[in-house]
Design an enzyme around this catalytic site. Structure first.
Site, mmCIF file in Angstrom:
data_model
loop_
_atom_site.group_PDB
_atom_site.id
_atom_site.type_symbol
_atom_site.label_atom_id
_atom_site.label_comp_id
_atom_site.label_asym_id
_atom_site.label_seq_id
_atom_site.Cartn_x
_atom_site.Cartn_y
_atom_site.Cartn_z
ATOM 1 C CG ASP A 100 38.767 40.259 22.476
ATOM 2 O OD1 ASP A 100 38.311 39.705 21.466
ATOM 3 O OD2 ASP A 100 38.307 40.033 23.623
ATOM 4 C CB THR A 104 40.990 48.230 26.268
ATOM 5 O OG1 THR A 104 40.058 47.427 26.991
ATOM 6 C CG2 THR A 104 42.037 48.794 27.204
ATOM 7 C CE LYS A 128 41.246 36.974 21.310
ATOM 8 N NZ LYS A 128 40.370 36.648 22.448
ATOM 9 C CD1 TRP A 153 42.114 31.932 27.070
ATOM 10 C CD2 TRP A 153 40.815 33.672 26.494
ATOM 11 N NE1 TRP A 153 42.263 32.909 28.045
ATOM 12 C CE2 TRP A 153 41.476 33.987 27.711
ATOM 13 C CE3 TRP A 153 39.950 34.622 25.935
ATOM 14 C CZ2 TRP A 153 41.291 35.206 28.379
ATOM 15 C CZ3 TRP A 153 39.779 35.829 26.594
ATOM 16 C CH2 TRP A 153 40.434 36.111 27.801
ATOM 17 N N PRO A 157 52.291 33.756 28.194
ATOM 18 C CG PRO A 157 54.431 34.392 27.483
ATOM 19 C CD PRO A 157 53.004 34.348 27.043
HETATM 20 P P1 G4P Z 1 41.048 45.495 23.366
HETATM 21 O O1 G4P Z 1 40.746 46.957 23.254
HETATM 22 O O2 G4P Z 1 42.538 45.261 23.509
HETATM 23 O O3 G4P Z 1 40.419 44.682 22.311
HETATM 24 O O4 G4P Z 1 40.577 45.000 24.766
HETATM 25 P P2 G4P Z 1 39.209 44.460 25.339
HETATM 26 O O5 G4P Z 1 38.642 45.560 26.139
HETATM 27 O O6 G4P Z 1 38.382 43.813 24.324
HETATM 28 O O7 G4P Z 1 39.800 43.313 26.249
HETATM 29 C C1 G4P Z 1 39.814 43.405 27.573
HETATM 30 C C2 G4P Z 1 40.682 42.407 28.290
HETATM 31 O O8 G4P Z 1 40.532 41.083 27.758
HETATM 32 C C3 G4P Z 1 42.147 42.741 28.188
HETATM 33 O O9 G4P Z 1 42.705 42.515 29.459
HETATM 34 C C4 G4P Z 1 42.688 41.675 27.273
HETATM 35 O O10 G4P Z 1 44.014 41.413 27.597
HETATM 36 C C5 G4P Z 1 41.802 40.509 27.586
HETATM 37 N N1 G4P Z 1 41.756 39.517 26.505
HETATM 38 C C6 G4P Z 1 40.997 39.540 25.395
HETATM 39 N N2 G4P Z 1 41.204 38.455 24.641
HETATM 40 C C7 G4P Z 1 42.128 37.704 25.307
HETATM 41 C C8 G4P Z 1 42.737 36.426 25.035
HETATM 42 O O11 G4P Z 1 42.490 35.769 24.024
HETATM 43 N N3 G4P Z 1 43.612 35.962 25.962
HETATM 44 C C9 G4P Z 1 43.911 36.652 27.107
HETATM 45 N N4 G4P Z 1 44.799 36.103 27.933
HETATM 46 N N5 G4P Z 1 43.352 37.863 27.392
HETATM 47 C C10 G4P Z 1 42.468 38.372 26.491
HETATM 48 P P3 G4P Z 1 42.822 43.694 30.514
HETATM 49 O O12 G4P Z 1 41.524 43.915 31.182
HETATM 50 O O13 G4P Z 1 43.450 44.859 29.837
HETATM 51 O O14 G4P Z 1 43.791 43.062 31.523
HETATM 52 P P4 G4P Z 1 45.342 42.722 31.443
HETATM 53 O O15 G4P Z 1 45.398 41.237 31.365
HETATM 54 O O16 G4P Z 1 45.923 43.369 30.218
HETATM 55 O O17 G4P Z 1 45.856 43.286 32.691
#
Ligand code: G4P
Ligand code: MG
Length: 182
Positions: A100, A104, A128, A153, A157
């Site tokens: 995204d 991260t 994205k 978004w 699943p």
């Molecule tokens: P990136 O480096 O992968 O781009 O990660 P970024 O920090 O931008 O995104 C942080 C969190 O936002 C990630 O979850 C990612 O899974 C979630 N995210 C971003 N876009 C979407 C989307 O379209 N749909 C969903 N469902 N999640 C999205 P995280 O904090 O790592 O949590 P986790 O769910 O992996 O545990």
């Protein structure tokens, strides 16, 4: 932000990963280990193991606080202290579900590079296509995305409470897309 939802079923996740495993083989990248970024990268990484049979190391990185707002920078919530020395000279396949903002992923790459792997390749189910907050360091020579998307978004699943409904929503969405294209 565009609130359009993009539903992804377990079957679609599985097919994306299978496809990605073929891309790995085609490009001649044969990783020694998988590093999965949790929690979204865990299930894709496990499916990848079915196709390439490599050990999985799990890391947890958080870029959101409890208030769901971005923190200043990503932080480690779980790390692979016991195995990080084993990354020296290894080819690493780093797996997450979505690219995204890239914050991260790039942070995780930076941390893994400290342990002198031979190479790190990044693999995600979905990318994205947007301006990213950060770029990958030059060490990243291989990048694999199962599907490129706009600013939608994604509904995975594993977040669904009613998996039948979720799967049905994907079907409806895909039929709608086909209709719009014809
Ligand atoms: P990136 O480096 O992968 O781009 O990660 P970024 O920090 O931008 O995104 C942080 C969190 O936002 C990630 O979850 C990612 O899974 C979630 N995210 C971003 N876009 C979407 C989307 O379209 N749909 C969903 N469902 N999640 C999205 P995280 O904090 O790592 O949590 P986790 O769910 O992996 O545990
Ligand atoms: Mg994630």
């Amino acid at each position: 932000m565009d609130s359009k939802k993009f539903y992804v079923s377990y079957n679609s996740v599985h097919k994306l990963v299978k496809n990605l495993s073929k891309q790995l083989i085609e490009t001649g990248f044969d990783p020694d280990v998988i590093v999965a970024i949790g929690s979204g990268g865990f299930i894709p990484a496990r499916i990848m193991k079915t196709f390439i049979n490599r050990p999985i190391y799990a890391v947890g990185i958080s870029y959101y606080g409890l208030d769901n707002k971005h923190k200043d920078h990503p932080t480690k919530i779980q790390w692979i202290d016991e195995v990080q020395s084993q990354l020296i000279g290894k080819k690493v396949l780093l797996i997450d579900e979505v690219d995204d903002t890239r914050a991260t992923l790039a942070y995780c790459v930076g941390e893994l590079l400290k342990f002198k792997p031979e190479e790190i390749a990044v693999l995600v189910l979905h990318n994205k296509q947007k301006d990213k907050d950060v770029e990958f360091p030059a060490e990243i020579k291989r990048y694999f995305a199962g599907l490129d998307l706009g600013n939608v978004w994604i509904k995975y699943p594993w977040d669904a409470e009613d998996i039948e409904k979720h799967t049905e929503n994907e079907k409806i969405m895909l039929e709608q897309e086909t209709k719009e294209r014809t």
